[in-house]
Each structure stands twice: as C-alpha cells, then as structure tokens.
Design a protein around this motif. Structure first.
Motif, PDB file in Angstrom:
ATOM      1  N   VAL A  90      45.123  35.584  54.012  1.00 41.90           N
ATOM      2  CA  VAL A  90      46.437  35.791  53.395  1.00 41.90           C
ATOM      3  C   VAL A  90      47.142  37.013  53.969  1.00 41.90           C
ATOM      4  O   VAL A  90      48.210  37.393  53.481  1.00 41.90           O
TER       5      VAL A  90
ATOM      6  N   ILE B 152      29.739  35.893  38.182  1.00 41.32           N
ATOM      7  CA  ILE B 152      29.468  36.104  39.612  1.00 41.32           C
ATOM      8  C   ILE B 152      28.879  34.818  40.163  1.00 41.32           C
ATOM      9  O   ILE B 152      27.782  34.411  39.774  1.00 41.32           O
TER      10      ILE B 152
ATOM     11  N   GLY C  50      22.622  38.698  41.995  1.00 42.35           N
ATOM     12  CA  GLY C  50      22.170  37.650  41.089  1.00 42.35           C
ATOM     13  C   GLY C  50      23.320  37.152  40.228  1.00 42.35           C
ATOM     14  O   GLY C  50      24.473  37.144  40.649  1.00 42.35           O
ATOM     15  N   ASP C  51      23.005  36.734  39.014  1.00 42.55           N
ATOM     16  CA  ASP C  51      23.988  36.127  38.116  1.00 42.55           C
ATOM     17  C   ASP C  51      23.959  36.842  36.774  1.00 42.55           C
ATOM     18  O   ASP C  51      23.578  36.272  35.744  1.00 42.55           O
ATOM     19  N   PRO C  52      24.352  38.110  36.756  1.00 46.01           N
ATOM     20  CA  PRO C  52      24.311  38.874  35.505  1.00 46.01           C
ATOM     21  C   PRO C  52      25.363  38.379  34.511  1.00 46.01           C
ATOM     22  O   PRO C  52      26.391  37.837  34.909  1.00 46.01           O
TER      23      PRO C  52
ATOM     24  N   LEU D  94      51.192  43.978  46.736  1.00 47.02           N
ATOM     25  CA  LEU D  94      51.148  43.395  45.396  1.00 47.02           C
ATOM     26  C   LEU D  94      51.308  44.485  44.349  1.00 47.02           C
ATOM     27  O   LEU D  94      50.768  45.577  44.510  1.00 47.02           O
TER      28      LEU D  94
ATOM     29  N   ILE E   4      46.280  36.026  38.250  1.00 43.27           N
ATOM     30  CA  ILE E   4      44.844  35.778  38.423  1.00 43.27           C
ATOM     31  C   ILE E   4      44.119  36.019  37.099  1.00 43.27           C
ATOM     32  O   ILE E   4      44.266  37.072  36.482  1.00 43.27           O
TER      33      ILE E   4
ATOM     34  N   ILE F   6      44.592  44.017  49.667  1.00 43.94           N
ATOM     35  CA  ILE F   6      43.718  43.017  50.277  1.00 43.94           C
ATOM     36  C   ILE F   6      43.259  43.571  51.616  1.00 43.94           C
ATOM     37  O   ILE F   6      44.060  43.744  52.533  1.00 43.94           O
TER      38      ILE F   6
ATOM     39  N   MET G 189      37.653  48.808  43.840  1.00 40.61           N
ATOM     40  CA  MET G 189      37.411  47.578  44.605  1.00 40.61           C
ATOM     41  C   MET G 189      38.748  46.940  44.937  1.00 40.61           C
ATOM     42  O   MET G 189      39.640  46.884  44.089  1.00 40.61           O
TER      43      MET G 189
ATOM     44  N   ILE H 167      40.792  36.856  35.869  1.00 43.59           N
ATOM     45  CA  ILE H 167      39.558  37.403  36.443  1.00 43.59           C
ATOM     46  C   ILE H 167      38.426  37.178  35.443  1.00 43.59           C
ATOM     47  O   ILE H 167      38.379  37.792  34.380  1.00 43.59           O
TER      48      ILE H 167
ATOM     49  N   TYR I  79      50.368  39.567  39.281  1.00 44.45           N
ATOM     50  CA  TYR I  79      50.821  40.367  40.418  1.00 44.45           C
ATOM     51  C   TYR I  79      52.141  39.810  40.934  1.00 44.45           C
ATOM     52  O   TYR I  79      52.305  38.597  41.082  1.00 44.45           O
TER      53      TYR I  79
ATOM     54  N   LEU J  15      41.165  34.825  48.165  1.00 46.11           N
ATOM     55  CA  LEU J  15      42.017  35.766  48.903  1.00 46.11           C
ATOM     56  C   LEU J  15      41.541  35.975  50.333  1.00 46.11           C
ATOM     57  O   LEU J  15      41.329  37.094  50.793  1.00 46.11           O
ATOM     58  N   GLU J  16      41.391  34.872  51.041  1.00 42.45           N
ATOM     59  CA  GLU J  16      41.099  34.907  52.466  1.00 42.45           C
ATOM     60  C   GLU J  16      42.298  34.383  53.218  1.00 42.45           C
ATOM     61  O   GLU J  16      43.034  33.519  52.714  1.00 42.45           O
TER      62      GLU J  16
ATOM     63  N   PHE K 187      50.913  31.886  50.198  1.00 47.34           N
ATOM     64  CA  PHE K 187      50.815  33.344  50.113  1.00 47.34           C
ATOM     65  C   PHE K 187      51.026  33.954  51.503  1.00 47.34           C
ATOM     66  O   PHE K 187      51.843  34.872  51.688  1.00 47.34           O
TER      67      PHE K 187
ATOM     68  N   PRO L  27      45.285  46.602  43.847  1.00 47.93           N
ATOM     69  CA  PRO L  27      46.030  45.449  44.363  1.00 47.93           C
ATOM     70  C   PRO L  27      46.262  45.523  45.863  1.00 47.93           C
ATOM     71  O   PRO L  27      47.392  45.540  46.333  1.00 47.93           O
TER      72      PRO L  27
ATOM     73  N   ARG M  68      42.879  53.423  51.046  1.00 48.92           N
ATOM     74  CA  ARG M  68      43.879  52.798  50.162  1.00 48.92           C
ATOM     75  C   ARG M  68      43.298  52.474  48.784  1.00 48.92           C
ATOM     76  O   ARG M  68      44.059  52.316  47.818  1.00 48.92           O
TER      77      ARG M  68
ATOM     78  N   ASP N 149      40.295  41.574  46.887  1.00 47.06           N
ATOM     79  CA  ASP N 149      39.397  40.618  47.551  1.00 47.06           C
ATOM     80  C   ASP N 149      37.954  41.118  47.627  1.00 47.06           C
ATOM     81  O   ASP N 149      37.150  40.573  48.384  1.00 47.06           O
TER      82      ASP N 149
ATOM     83  N   ARG O 280      36.568  31.069  48.415  1.00 44.74           N
ATOM     84  CA  ARG O 280      37.246  32.308  48.047  1.00 44.74           C
ATOM     85  C   ARG O 280      38.753  32.094  47.963  1.00 44.74           C
ATOM     86  O   ARG O 280      39.327  31.340  48.739  1.00 44.74           O
TER      87      ARG O 280
ATOM     88  N   LEU P 277      34.611  37.230  39.368  1.00 45.21           N
ATOM     89  CA  LEU P 277      34.716  38.656  39.687  1.00 45.21           C
ATOM     90  C   LEU P 277      34.370  38.908  41.153  1.00 45.21           C
ATOM     91  O   LEU P 277      34.845  39.885  41.747  1.00 45.21           O
ATOM     92  N   ASP P 278      33.593  38.024  41.754  1.00 42.96           N
ATOM     93  CA  ASP P 278      33.301  38.164  43.188  1.00 42.96           C
ATOM     94  C   ASP P 278      34.236  37.318  44.058  1.00 42.96           C
ATOM     95  O   ASP P 278      33.949  37.096  45.241  1.00 42.96           O
TER      96      ASP P 278
ATOM     97  N   ASP Q 198      48.060  40.894  54.655  1.00 43.95           N
ATOM     98  CA  ASP Q 198      48.004  42.152  53.910  1.00 43.95           C
ATOM     99  C   ASP Q 198      49.259  42.299  53.053  1.00 43.95           C
ATOM    100  O   ASP Q 198      50.087  43.177  53.274  1.00 43.95           O
ATOM    101  N   PRO Q 199      49.425  41.401  52.080  1.00 43.25           N
ATOM    102  CA  PRO Q 199      50.628  41.463  51.248  1.00 43.25           C
ATOM    103  C   PRO Q 199      50.631  42.697  50.350  1.00 43.25           C
ATOM    104  O   PRO Q 199      49.571  43.224  49.998  1.00 43.25           O
TER     105      PRO Q 199
ATOM    106  N   LEU R 131      30.103  42.955  45.159  1.00 48.08           N
ATOM    107  CA  LEU R 131      29.337  42.071  44.277  1.00 48.08           C
ATOM    108  C   LEU R 131      28.575  41.004  45.049  1.00 48.08           C
ATOM    109  O   LEU R 131      28.694  39.815  44.790  1.00 48.08           O
TER     110      LEU R 131
ATOM    111  N   TYR S 120      33.032  46.669  32.356  1.00 45.59           N
ATOM    112  CA  TYR S 120      32.136  45.566  31.992  1.00 45.59           C
ATOM    113  C   TYR S 120      30.822  46.120  31.464  1.00 45.59           C
ATOM    114  O   TYR S 120      30.254  47.065  32.041  1.00 45.59           O
TER     115      TYR S 120
END
Lengths: 211, 211
Positions: free
Chosen positions: A186, A175, B187-189, A191, A169, B175, B10, A171, A207, A183-184, A159, B173, B33, B13, A181, A12-13, A188-189, B183, B207
C-alpha cells in the motif's frame, strides 16, 4: 460529501483472513474469530436475518459503517465461486437476500451479466479495472458513500492508488500467526486517526487518508 | 501487586523497527517515526534531559508507563555494542545518566560485570536465560513492576513463555512496509483490551494476557 470508505476486521498481528483459505473455508483457519464481535450484536443479526444479540458500543459501530453506503465494491474472491470463467449457478455466499441492499460492483477478469437479488442488492461485474468500478459505484451511490467491502487485495489496490478516503479498522485482540495481511503493498500513505471506539472485545480506529 | 509489563510503539502494519537496522541506525529506516509521539511530550523530554514539549494525552501515557517500574529487562541488541564478547567501552546508547533509574537486566550470552551508571541505573548482564533475568528483576522491583523494555525478540520470548501480564501497544498510524515485527513467534495468547487512550497522533491500547 460522498467518501470512499473501507471497514474491516484485522487481527492484532495484521491479518484479515487466516491461513489455508479454501472454497469451504473462505476466510481461512481462525478467520471467523475476527468477526465474533460483530456476530454478537443485535444489529448484525438483524441485517443477516437472525435474532437476539447485544446492543453495545460494537453494535453502534456496525450501525455506523452500514449506514449511508450507496454502493459496495468487492474482489472476485470475496464474491466467491472459484477462479476463471463464471459458473453462473454461483450467486454469492449470502443467499437470495444479501445484506448489502445496494449495487455491489465485483472486480473480475471474466464478464458476467448483472445479477439482481432480493432486497435491493444487485451484483454488477466489472472487467475494466478498479477505477472504472469506482466511477460506476460513485454514480450509483450519489451523495452516499462507496464502501470497499474486501478482500485484502481489493482494499490494497484502492489504498495504493490513493482512492481511499477512510479506513476503519476493527483491531481484534487475536493473534492468527499466518494468513492474509491487510497492510501490504500500500506504499507509505499518511493516516490520521480521527475516531476511536473501545469495547471489551475490539478497538475500532477510523483513519483518514491525508492527501 | 507487581506485574510484568511491556509498552512498545508499533506501526499499523505491525513493525517495531524499520528495515536495514545497523549500529548507526539501530531502529532501522523509518523506525524513529514510531516514537515521534513520545518525543513531542514534555515528560519524555524531561526524562531525557530536554525541555519544552506537549502536555497531552500522549504525555499522560508516557507518565503512566514509566511510573512504578522497579526494574527493566532488555535484549542485547537493544543495549547495543554489537555481537560477541563485550567491548567494555560500550556503555549503552543513553550516555552516563540513562533514563531508567533502576536496575536494567540485559539478556546476553556473554558475561560482563555490572555497570553502575548515574541516576540510579545499573546494567546487569544475565547469561542464564529469560527466567533467571525475570527472577532477578522481580527481586529488584519488589512491589513495583518489571518492564520488558524490548526489543521485539525479548518481548516475544517473555510473551511466548506466558510470563507477560500486560502489553501496552502504542499503535502509530505509519506503514513501514518492512522491518522487525512485534507479534511473531508468540503462539496464540488470549488478550483483553483493558484500556484505550486515543490521541490525534497514536492509539494506545493496553492488553491484559489472560491465563
């Protein structure tokens, strides 16, 4: 019509591998938590020589993403065996019958002879770039799809180059806090979410890249 | 039973605001956006004194997340007005009739008298920490929910402290490539996706935090 696709599990992160990746732990600390949803399915286990497992929405997704794929492309790190010139005793992580059953084009800077495995998988090593690998994969796939298997860097390159038609994806509600990562780098596509499958374990969002 | 919730948009990315945030552009470059899906709905426009707009799955989500909220908590930066002791001429971004219509507890290091607005919104300034703010918000909310309005830092603090029951993320969608991540530092919830609403514009995933 043949597409260039990618399906990948992301925390999720935003991570597709945890921190401290190594030859012993190729997807990093906690990285296996991204794949438990697939491991739990009957179809994944069958594809990897196991038994048992669930038939559920997640299993349908595994079925969908592994069907009609005629060739895969993966980065060198995903194929494994370390950096630099090849140690030819390295034949991938997957044993003698890898779960691909098609040609698999491995992006590398170091030439190597093709490596036919059992079950229809042949690893082909491509040293002249991502476009060449895609051209070869498209030729091998014919009317079926080409799937970018990973890792993050290979996906990012296709990409960013505008060569990916579809990104599916998974998801995962985990965490990781650190790692690699997806989506670095890439750009600004544009989607569009075109399909969503929700399960108690993971949210699968497909997507389409709009050109 | 009253819950502590948060709903937030969110990017794919992981950003909830773009880069280069400023008093003139509080959610950063490209940050607007993330909210177009809400702006497009009839219910959002009604809540903000506008007209027209869509009745669709996204509108149902706006309706759901704004219903049964009896108090909000927000960080100082979200309330705005700059750092340091208060310039009391600053009365928030939202005009004289803010869209909250409940008490809103603003986390700050600088004391300020309560600020009653039109339409039932009263901004209350809390200088003794997130737990005190939550206690006051719970008392104000009674049987209804307390919503952490943002920004990222406030959400992270409640999430990391184990005080958040539910996190409803609108995964857009887009980026952004840079900005403020949601996030981090949490921690690690353990999270369970309990509801997913898919629209052509955004994927809404609710969630539950498992204790």
């Amino acid at each position: 019509m043949s597409s260039v696709t990618c399906q990948i599990s992301m925390s999720l992160d935003g991570f597709v591998a945890g921190p401290y990746q190594s030859l012993e732990n190729p997807i990093g600390e906690g990285g296996m938590r991204l794949h438990q949803w697939a491991f739990a399915t009957e179809i994944w286990r069958e594809q990897h020589g196991g038994r048992g497992g669930e038939r559920n929405a997640d299993a349908d997704v595994v079925d969908e993403v592994t069907r009609d794929v005629g060739a895969y492309i993966m980065g060198r790190k995903m194929f494994g065996g370390g950096d630099g010139p090849w140690d030819e005793s390295w034949r991938g992580w997957w044993g003698e019958d890898p779960p691909y059953h098609t040609p698999v084009f491995v992006l590398t800077h170091h030439p190597r002879e093709s490596l036919p495995m059992q079950g229809g998988t042949t690893f082909m090593f491509v040293t002249d770039g991502i476009e060449s690998a895609l051209e070869q994969a498209r030729a091998a796939a014919g009317d079926t799809h080409v799937s970018i298997a990973g890792g993050a860097s290979a996906v990012q390159q296709y990409f960013a180059a505008g060569l990916l038609d579809e990104l599916y994806i998974h998801i995962v509600p985990v965490i990781l806090g650190a790692g690699e990562r997806l989506l670095e780098n890439v750009g600004d596509p544009t989607l569009e979410p075109v399909n969503v499958v929700a399960s108690p374990a993971v949210t699968h969002v497909k997507y389409r890249a709009v050109r």
